[in-house]
Design a protein around this motif. Structure first.
Motif, PDB file in Angstrom:
ATOM      1  N   ARG A 109       0.643  -1.190   0.069  1.00 43.48           N
ATOM      2  CA  ARG A 109      -0.096  -0.185   0.018  1.00 43.48           C
ATOM      3  C   ARG A 109       0.878   1.333   0.084  1.00 43.48           C
ATOM      4  N   GLY A 110       2.039   1.248  -0.532  1.00 41.21           N
ATOM      5  CA  GLY A 110       3.001   2.340  -0.374  1.00 41.21           C
ATOM      6  C   GLY A 110       2.788   3.273  -1.611  1.00 41.21           C
ATOM      7  N   LEU A 111       2.070   3.215  -2.816  1.00 45.18           N
ATOM      8  CA  LEU A 111       1.744   3.655  -3.789  1.00 45.18           C
ATOM      9  C   LEU A 111       0.853   5.118  -3.264  1.00 45.18           C
ATOM     10  N   PHE A 146      -4.127  -3.423 -12.130  1.00 46.14           N
ATOM     11  CA  PHE A 146      -3.373  -4.217 -11.132  1.00 46.14           C
ATOM     12  C   PHE A 146      -1.805  -3.893 -11.392  1.00 46.14           C
ATOM     13  N   SER A 147      -0.933  -4.142 -10.256  1.00 42.97           N
ATOM     14  CA  SER A 147       0.396  -4.071 -10.580  1.00 42.97           C
ATOM     15  C   SER A 147       0.929  -5.413  -9.663  1.00 42.97           C
ATOM     16  N   THR A 148       2.293  -5.239  -9.654  1.00 44.57           N
ATOM     17  CA  THR A 148       2.778  -6.489  -8.994  1.00 44.57           C
ATOM     18  C   THR A 148       3.879  -5.843  -7.707  1.00 44.57           C
ATOM     19  N   ASN A 149       4.491  -6.619  -7.220  1.00 45.80           N
ATOM     20  CA  ASN A 149       5.595  -6.358  -6.150  1.00 45.80           C
ATOM     21  C   ASN A 149       6.899  -6.161  -7.101  1.00 45.80           C
ATOM     22  N   PRO A 150       7.327  -4.816  -7.260  1.00 44.68           N
ATOM     23  CA  PRO A 150       8.523  -4.616  -7.961  1.00 44.68           C
ATOM     24  C   PRO A 150       9.721  -5.460  -7.703  1.00 44.68           C
ATOM     25  N   ALA A 151       9.796  -5.989  -6.293  1.00 46.24           N
ATOM     26  CA  ALA A 151      10.928  -6.692  -5.745  1.00 46.24           C
ATOM     27  C   ALA A 151      10.804  -8.223  -6.343  1.00 46.24           C
ATOM     28  N   PHE A 224      -2.050   7.996  -7.201  1.00 47.93           N
ATOM     29  CA  PHE A 224      -3.661   7.892  -7.353  1.00 47.93           C
ATOM     30  C   PHE A 224      -4.137   9.222  -6.677  1.00 47.93           C
ATOM     31  N   GLU A 225      -5.272   9.885  -7.279  1.00 49.37           N
ATOM     32  CA  GLU A 225      -5.915  11.145  -6.798  1.00 49.37           C
ATOM     33  C   GLU A 225      -7.287  10.670  -6.675  1.00 49.37           C
ATOM     34  N   ALA A 226      -8.048  11.486  -5.982  1.00 46.48           N
ATOM     35  CA  ALA A 226      -9.505  11.389  -5.759  1.00 46.48           C
ATOM     36  C   ALA A 226     -10.160  10.891  -7.019  1.00 46.48           C
ATOM     37  N   ASP A 227      -9.923  11.370  -8.111  1.00 44.45           N
ATOM     38  CA  ASP A 227     -10.338  11.250  -9.398  1.00 44.45           C
ATOM     39  C   ASP A 227      -9.472  10.924 -10.477  1.00 44.45           C
ATOM     40  N   LYS A 228      -8.356  10.533 -10.102  1.00 45.67           N
ATOM     41  CA  LYS A 228      -7.143  10.416 -11.329  1.00 45.67           C
ATOM     42  C   LYS A 228      -6.329   9.162 -10.989  1.00 45.67           C
TER      43      LYS A 228
END
Length: 375
Positions: A109-111, A146-151, A224-228
């Motif tokens: 949840r670091g993004l 979706f994305s992945t764990n970069p490590a 991420f932003e509230a609408d972006k």
């Protein structure tokens, strides 16, 4: 002699319990988990269109535990001592002679701005919130990705996001409201879903095009932003964001003394044993396993790993050597509400069947088959 301790009460834990008892293991089994319920998340995709209610997917495990003579301890694990022989929890310590870690992983949840996105597989509460939000929307843009764990590139769960995307599209069409919405699929990967196989990726992208779903692929996520959804290639407007981040191990592993992979999961061998830690095993999302690059993070693979771990625990208890490797296998039905695409992958085969209506019913039938022994 101390008994077998299993951390977790999800798919891998239940598969291990059944397998141990079938193999005649009579040693006491203790399950440590925050709740004695299975939340059947594979069917949470059907909450928004009303095919399921969350209450139907919360399965009490008391009867299952009694039938298999399992002691349940309601607690959260905080660490390990003595190489895994003692499990530390917020309710005290518990010793064991064999330990299986089947706790599942946790989402990264670091993004920045991730609080603006809904994470479908974070739990039934999250799935309920998504359903409520979708049912209240009159129109707008829905972004799914979706994305992945970069490590650790394999530490992801993308399949449910394809299902959410196609199910939302089908549901809106059934209601005659699809023209009031824009659907957008985004991923840092230029070909998302590659673990399913190249044919499957081609099929998924073609299905998006056929359904007039826009794509934004191959660009890393900035925030991420509230609408972006913000990427280096531009900002994408979104009135609702559904996002599945990459997976890492439980936070308590940092102080466990167990060997960890670059992505923060427990290193395991082909027998699901933790190297250098006799009598410590792992199955499911908490582990990092050898195998093909497409090795999935899904319930079916967790079951296969748990069954191998149980076979090897039983062997060790009988004074034998652990010799049962887990099978690498991906089985997935990507549901679209009225049909489903079947993907099967093993070390020898990669089979893809296009969206067919019987596969939707097969997925529903499997839910009944899996949950019936637990009820």
């Amino acid at each position: 002699m101390q008994g077998i301790t299993i951390i977790g009460a999800g798919f891998a834990a239940l598969a291990a319990i059944r397998s141990l008892r079938r193999r005649g293991v009579q040693l006491p089994i203790t399950v440590i988990a925050p709740r004695d319920e299975l939340h059947y998340l594979p069917s949470s995709i059907w909450l928004a269109p009303g095919l399921r209610r969350a209450a139907q997917l919360r399965i009490p495990l008391g009867t299952f535990f009694r039938r298999h003579q399992v002691q349940y301890i309601q607690a959260s694990v905080t660490g390990l001592r003595e190489g895994g022989r003692v499990v530390q929890t917020d309710q005290g310590e518990h010793a064991n002679s064999q330990l299986l870690i089947a706790s599942g992983g946790r989402f990264l949840r670091g993004l920045p701005g991730i609080e603006h996105a809904y994470i479908p597989c974070a739990g039934l509460e999250s799935a309920e919130a998504i359903a409520s939000r979708l049912q209240s929307m009159k129109g707008g843009t829905i972004a799914v990705g979706f994305s992945t764990n970069p490590a650790e590139q394999g530490a992801m769960r993308g399949g449910p996001m394809f299902e959410y995307l196609f199910i939302i599209d089908s549901w809106l069409r059934q209601q005659g409201r699809r023209d009031q919405f824009q659907l957008l699929f985004f991923s840092p990967s230029p070909r998302p879903g590659a673990r399913l196989g190249e044919q499957a990726v081609d099929g998924l992208l073609a299905e998006m095009k056929r359904r007039d779903i826009a794509t934004h692929l191959g660009h890393p996520l900035v925030r991420f932003e509230a609408d972006k959804v913000v990427t280096p290639a531009g900002s994408l407007h979104a009135d609702l964001i559904l996002f599945m981040p990459g997976i890492t191990g439980p936070a308590w592993l940092a102080d466990s003394g167990l060997p960890l992979s670059p992505g923060g999961m427990i290193e395991a061998d082909a027998y699901c044993q933790v190297p250098g830690h006799p009598g410590v095993w792992v199955a499911g999302d908490a582990g990092s396993f050898p195998g093909p690059a497409w090795l999935p993070k899904q319930a079916h693979q967790a079951d296969l790993q748990a069954q191998a771990a149980a076979a090897n625990i039983a062997a060790e208890l009988a004074g034998q050597t652990a010799r049962q490797p887990f099978k690498a296998e991906l089985v997935c039905i990507v549901d679209t509400l009225g049909a489903g695409m079947l993907v099967y992958r093993s070390e020898r085969r990669n089979i893809v069947l296009p969206a067919l209506w019987p596969l939707h019913w097969l997925k529903r039938g499997f839910e009944w088959f899996y949950l019936r022994p637990l009820r």
